[in-house]
Design a protein around this motif. Structure first.
Motif, PDB file in Angstrom:
ATOM      1  N   TYR A 264       0.815  -1.211   0.000  1.00 23.64           N
ATOM      2  CA  TYR A 264       0.000   0.000   0.000  1.00 23.64           C
ATOM      3  C   TYR A 264       0.853   1.267   0.000  1.00 23.64           C
ATOM      4  CZ  TYR A 264      -3.612  -3.327   1.373  1.00 23.64           C
ATOM      5  OH  TYR A 264      -4.469  -4.399   1.418  1.00 23.64           O
ATOM      6  N   LYS A 265       2.095   1.139   0.443  1.00 25.54           N
ATOM      7  CA  LYS A 265       3.010   2.284   0.461  1.00 25.54           C
ATOM      8  C   LYS A 265       4.431   1.761   0.478  1.00 25.54           C
ATOM      9  CE  LYS A 265       4.314   6.458   3.056  1.00 25.54           C
ATOM     10  NZ  LYS A 265       4.065   7.319   4.244  1.00 25.54           N
ATOM     11  N   GLY A 266       5.326   2.468  -0.217  1.00 28.72           N
ATOM     12  CA  GLY A 266       6.735   2.115  -0.191  1.00 28.72           C
ATOM     13  C   GLY A 266       7.109   1.075  -1.221  1.00 28.72           C
ATOM     14  N   GLU A 267       8.355   0.637  -1.136  1.00 33.13           N
ATOM     15  CA  GLU A 267       8.891  -0.333  -2.084  1.00 33.13           C
ATOM     16  C   GLU A 267       9.644  -1.437  -1.342  1.00 33.13           C
ATOM     17  OE1 GLU A 267      11.274   1.815  -4.852  1.00 33.13           O
ATOM     18  OE2 GLU A 267       9.581   2.917  -5.715  1.00 33.13           O
ATOM     19  N   PRO A 268       8.925  -2.286  -0.614  1.00 29.16           N
ATOM     20  CA  PRO A 268       9.585  -3.389   0.092  1.00 29.16           C
ATOM     21  C   PRO A 268       9.928  -4.516  -0.870  1.00 29.16           C
ATOM     22  CG  PRO A 268       7.229  -3.580   0.354  1.00 29.16           C
ATOM     23  CD  PRO A 268       7.461  -2.314  -0.433  1.00 29.16           C
ATOM     24  N   GLY A 269      10.655  -5.497  -0.367  1.00 31.33           N
ATOM     25  CA  GLY A 269      10.916  -6.690  -1.154  1.00 31.33           C
ATOM     26  C   GLY A 269       9.772  -7.685  -1.015  1.00 31.33           C
ATOM     27  N   GLU A 270      10.053  -8.929  -1.347  1.00 31.61           N
ATOM     28  CA  GLU A 270       9.034  -9.974  -1.242  1.00 31.61           C
ATOM     29  C   GLU A 270       8.704 -10.286   0.210  1.00 31.61           C
ATOM     30  OE1 GLU A 270      10.327 -13.351  -3.430  1.00 31.61           O
ATOM     31  OE2 GLU A 270      10.200 -12.358  -5.387  1.00 31.61           O
ATOM     32  N   THR A 271       9.638  -9.990   1.104  1.00 31.02           N
ATOM     33  CA  THR A 271       9.409 -10.172   2.537  1.00 31.02           C
ATOM     34  C   THR A 271       9.867  -8.918   3.277  1.00 31.02           C
ATOM     35  OG1 THR A 271      11.583 -11.175   2.945  1.00 31.02           O
ATOM     36  CG2 THR A 271       9.750 -12.672   2.406  1.00 31.02           C
ATOM     37  N   VAL A 272       9.341  -8.739   4.487  1.00 26.18           N
ATOM     38  CA  VAL A 272       9.811  -7.685   5.389  1.00 26.18           C
ATOM     39  C   VAL A 272      10.111  -8.322   6.739  1.00 26.18           C
ATOM     40  CG1 VAL A 272       8.599  -5.785   4.257  1.00 26.18           C
ATOM     41  CG2 VAL A 272       7.429  -7.086   6.042  1.00 26.18           C
ATOM     42  N   THR A 273      11.155  -7.840   7.404  1.00 23.25           N
ATOM     43  CA  THR A 273      11.516  -8.342   8.728  1.00 23.25           C
ATOM     44  C   THR A 273      11.340  -7.227   9.746  1.00 23.25           C
ATOM     45  OG1 THR A 273      13.103  -9.911   7.802  1.00 23.25           O
ATOM     46  CG2 THR A 273      13.307  -9.406  10.140  1.00 23.25           C
ATOM     47  N   ILE A 274      10.549  -7.509  10.774  1.00 25.24           N
ATOM     48  CA  ILE A 274      10.151  -6.514  11.770  1.00 25.24           C
ATOM     49  C   ILE A 274      10.769  -6.882  13.115  1.00 25.24           C
ATOM     50  CG2 ILE A 274       8.185  -5.422  12.918  1.00 25.24           C
ATOM     51  CD1 ILE A 274       6.474  -6.554  10.542  1.00 25.24           C
ATOM     52  N   ARG A 275      11.384  -5.913  13.773  1.00 25.98           N
ATOM     53  CA  ARG A 275      11.985  -6.163  15.089  1.00 25.98           C
ATOM     54  C   ARG A 275      11.107  -5.594  16.194  1.00 25.98           C
ATOM     55  NH1 ARG A 275      18.283  -6.088  16.346  1.00 25.98           N
ATOM     56  NH2 ARG A 275      17.900  -8.069  15.257  1.00 25.98           N
ATOM     57  N   VAL A 276      10.820  -6.445  17.193  1.00 25.55           N
ATOM     58  CA  VAL A 276      10.061  -6.062  18.380  1.00 25.55           C
ATOM     59  C   VAL A 276      10.882  -6.428  19.608  1.00 25.55           C
ATOM     60  CG1 VAL A 276       7.968  -6.492  19.728  1.00 25.55           C
ATOM     61  CG2 VAL A 276       7.828  -6.343  17.235  1.00 25.55           C
ATOM     62  N   LYS A 277      10.916  -5.544  20.591  1.00 24.40           N
ATOM     63  CA  LYS A 277      11.631  -5.832  21.831  1.00 24.40           C
ATOM     64  C   LYS A 277      10.986  -6.997  22.564  1.00 24.40           C
ATOM     65  CE  LYS A 277      13.323  -1.157  22.832  1.00 24.40           C
ATOM     66  NZ  LYS A 277      13.369  -0.078  23.841  1.00 24.40           N
ATOM     67  N   GLY A 278      11.827  -7.785  23.252  1.00 21.68           N
ATOM     68  CA  GLY A 278      11.322  -8.862  24.088  1.00 21.68           C
ATOM     69  C   GLY A 278      11.656 -10.236  23.540  1.00 21.68           C
ATOM     70  N   GLY A 279      11.742 -11.193  24.460  1.00 21.80           N
ATOM     71  CA  GLY A 279      12.044 -12.567  24.098  1.00 21.80           C
ATOM     72  C   GLY A 279      12.894 -13.218  25.174  1.00 21.80           C
ATOM     73  N   GLU A 280      13.345 -14.428  24.895  1.00 18.82           N
ATOM     74  CA  GLU A 280      14.170 -15.173  25.846  1.00 18.82           C
ATOM     75  C   GLU A 280      15.389 -15.732  25.130  1.00 18.82           C
ATOM     76  OE1 GLU A 280      13.919 -18.928  29.022  1.00 18.82           O
ATOM     77  OE2 GLU A 280      12.095 -18.138  28.075  1.00 18.82           O
ATOM     78  N   THR A 281      16.562 -15.441  25.688  1.00 17.63           N
ATOM     79  CA  THR A 281      17.815 -15.977  25.168  1.00 17.63           C
ATOM     80  C   THR A 281      18.459 -16.854  26.232  1.00 17.63           C
ATOM     81  OG1 THR A 281      18.996 -13.995  25.920  1.00 17.63           O
ATOM     82  CG2 THR A 281      18.178 -13.999  23.645  1.00 17.63           C
ATOM     83  N   ASP A 282      19.695 -17.256  25.987  1.00 15.65           N
ATOM     84  CA  ASP A 282      20.357 -18.158  26.924  1.00 15.65           C
ATOM     85  C   ASP A 282      20.625 -17.522  28.276  1.00 15.65           C
ATOM     86  OD1 ASP A 282      22.154 -16.379  25.831  1.00 15.65           O
ATOM     87  OD2 ASP A 282      23.811 -17.815  25.710  1.00 15.65           O
ATOM     88  N   ASN A 283      20.631 -16.172  28.340  1.00 12.87           N
ATOM     89  CA  ASN A 283      20.974 -15.541  29.612  1.00 12.87           C
ATOM     90  C   ASN A 283      19.980 -14.480  30.082  1.00 12.87           C
ATOM     91  OD1 ASN A 283      21.594 -13.651  27.645  1.00 12.87           O
ATOM     92  ND2 ASN A 283      23.365 -12.842  28.757  1.00 12.87           N
ATOM     93  N   MET A 284      18.880 -14.258  29.336  1.00 15.05           N
ATOM     94  CA  MET A 284      17.947 -13.213  29.747  1.00 15.05           C
ATOM     95  C   MET A 284      16.525 -13.518  29.295  1.00 15.05           C
ATOM     96  SD  MET A 284      17.940  -9.061  28.948  1.00 15.05           S
ATOM     97  CE  MET A 284      19.423  -8.715  29.895  1.00 15.05           C
ATOM     98  N   ILE A 285      15.574 -13.167  30.165  1.00 14.05           N
ATOM     99  CA  ILE A 285      14.151 -13.149  29.831  1.00 14.05           C
ATOM    100  C   ILE A 285      13.708 -11.690  29.898  1.00 14.05           C
ATOM    101  CG2 ILE A 285      11.838 -13.899  30.490  1.00 14.05           C
ATOM    102  CD1 ILE A 285      13.185 -16.306  31.881  1.00 14.05           C
ATOM    103  N   TYR A 286      13.172 -11.190  28.801  1.00 20.23           N
ATOM    104  CA  TYR A 286      12.858  -9.763  28.685  1.00 20.23           C
ATOM    105  C   TYR A 286      11.429  -9.614  28.183  1.00 20.23           C
ATOM    106  CZ  TYR A 286      13.404  -4.965  26.699  1.00 20.23           C
ATOM    107  OH  TYR A 286      13.269  -3.640  26.362  1.00 20.23           O
ATOM    108  N   THR A 287      10.562  -9.040  29.025  1.00 22.58           N
ATOM    109  CA  THR A 287       9.173  -8.802  28.638  1.00 22.58           C
ATOM    110  C   THR A 287       8.836  -7.333  28.852  1.00 22.58           C
ATOM    111  OG1 THR A 287       8.325  -9.341  30.851  1.00 22.58           O
ATOM    112  CG2 THR A 287       8.484 -11.150  29.262  1.00 22.58           C
ATOM    113  N   LEU A 288       7.829  -6.852  28.112  1.00 22.86           N
ATOM    114  CA  LEU A 288       7.386  -5.468  28.211  1.00 22.86           C
ATOM    115  C   LEU A 288       5.871  -5.428  28.309  1.00 22.86           C
ATOM    116  CD1 LEU A 288       9.829  -5.570  25.815  1.00 22.86           C
ATOM    117  CD2 LEU A 288       9.628  -3.111  26.154  1.00 22.86           C
TER     118      LEU A 288
END
Length: 396
Positions: free
Chosen positions: A274-298
């Motif tokens: 609807y707007k812009g010129e993206p590729g066939e896919t887009v990757t969106i970053r959102v804060k939060g998740g769990e890794t080997d050393n941290m659990i981060y929620t908002l």
């Protein structure tokens, strides 16, 4: 909901409307959350080291903001500013409470309170970070945000007071332009703080910064963060968006960002642009998740969720500030949860897509025309961007 309507106390999901009596003090009704994760029993003070690159006026306003809350507490002052600054520019779990700033780009946040928890779920450290990609000011002015108002709000989180649904309260959960009303606490703000602090301050056990146990961490660092998110109207959503697309979620991955915090990258296969010129896919970053050393929620308005196979319309910005990891992902959601609209089967049957905060909707049969009309209006009226361009940083 109008400002007039919001003046009445409300009960909303996740909020507490309480009549409390603690340590002989009665608290009238207020609509704020009180976070269940609070300071260790007996904690009597928190001292913040401020990043040295904040200017002197802003540092003074931080102390004024602290005083607003300290003066509300019958138990005495709780928040202090250290005489020594820090050279840190980002938060980390290092046994030092810091206030930092960084140009994160158009990630939707003004400020974020980052509390670290021990294995018992008690707060043992508190950091505050400010997104300096905004137009900040030390006084109200058009299209600027008032830094003292945001600091007053974030210090409320330091006292483990959550958001209020009442617009007039300092702890109302959405940031505002052109105003400094959040500098001054309402009666409800003060009473919520008194009720919150009474949960851990007692006369028989008082512990200061130096004596507090800071080693009782779980195997993973646990952070339950509270972020103040900008409130966007639909015109601003369109204006800030570099790309607007519909598509299907096909992949998700949790990574560490440049500060070491977990983030979730979601890839969407684009169906309609609807707007812009993206590729066939887009990757969106959102804060939060769990890794080997941290659990981060908002809080949920600051951390929208996606599921594999989900269909959505997303408003995306490529403004990633001065992040050193900006090439690791494609976009932020404009306004976080405000910029994600459900376009699944139920929405299709109703012909309407609503966003994740239920504040805006789109007519699925008329999306392109609606966006075009908004774009035309924004251009004719010279509607400004709310963020500084990549590479620029507000002088606060």
């Amino acid at each position: 909901m109008s400002k007039k309507q919001l003046k009445k106390p409300l009960i909303i999901a996740g909020s507490l409307l309480l009549l409390m009596s603690c340590a002989g003090t009665s608290f009238a009704a207020y609509s704020h959350d009180l976070y269940p994760n609070y300071w260790q029993q007996g904690r009597s003070s928190v001292t913040y080291s401020v990043q040295s690159t904040f200017d002197s006026t802003t540092k003074t306003q931080m102390q004024t903001a602290m005083s607003q809350w300290n003066n509300a507490l019958p138990s005495g002052s709780f928040l202090y500013k250290s005489a020594s600054d820090t050279n840190d520019s980002t938060p980390s779990q290092n046994n030092i409470n810091t206030i930092t700033k960084y140009p994160y780009g158009a990630d939707g946040f003004t400020g974020e309170h980052v509390p670290y928890l021990n294995s018992a779920g008690k707060v043992i450290e508190s950091d505050i970070r400010i997104n300096s990609s905004h137009n900040w000011s030390n006084s109200p002015k058009p299209n600027y945000r008032d830094i003292q108002s945001t600091m007053t709000h974030e210090f409320g989180h330091s006292l483990r007071v959550g958001h209020s649904p009442i617009y007039e309260d300092t702890m109302f959960g959405e940031g505002s332009l052109n105003t400094d009303y959040k500098r001054t606490l309402t009666t409800a703000d003060r009473e919520a703080a008194q009720a919150s602090v009474s949960r851990w301050i007692t006369n028989s056990l008082r512990t200061n910064d130096d004596e507090s146990s800071k080693s009782d961490l779980s195997d993973k660092v646990v952070v339950h963060s509270e972020a103040e998110v900008i409130q966007f109207d639909k015109n601003q959503l369109v204006n800030e968006a570099d790309v607007i697309v519909s598509g299907t979620v096909i992949f998700q991955e949790v990574k560490k960002d440049f500060e070491g915090f977990p983030v979730t990258d979601t890839t969407i296969r684009v169906q309609t642009v609807y707007k812009g010129e993206p590729g066939e896919t887009v990757t969106i970053r959102v804060k939060g998740g769990e890794t080997d050393n941290m659990i981060y929620t908002l809080n949920k308005e600051a951390s929208p969720t996606f599921k594999i196979g989900e269909e959505a319309i997303v408003f995306l910005t490529g403004n990633k500030g001065s992040r050193p990891d900006k090439d690791d992902f494609g976009y932020y959601l404009v306004g976080q949860a405000q910029g994600k609209f459900d376009s699944g089967i139920q929405s299709q049957s109703q012909g309407v897509a609503k966003n994740s905060t239920d504040t805006h909707s789109l007519d699925l049969n008329n999306i392109q025309n609606e966006i075009n009309l908004i774009e035309k209006y924004n251009k004719l009226n010279n509607i400004p961007k709310l963020y500084l361009p990549e590479g620029q940083e507000s002088n606060i």
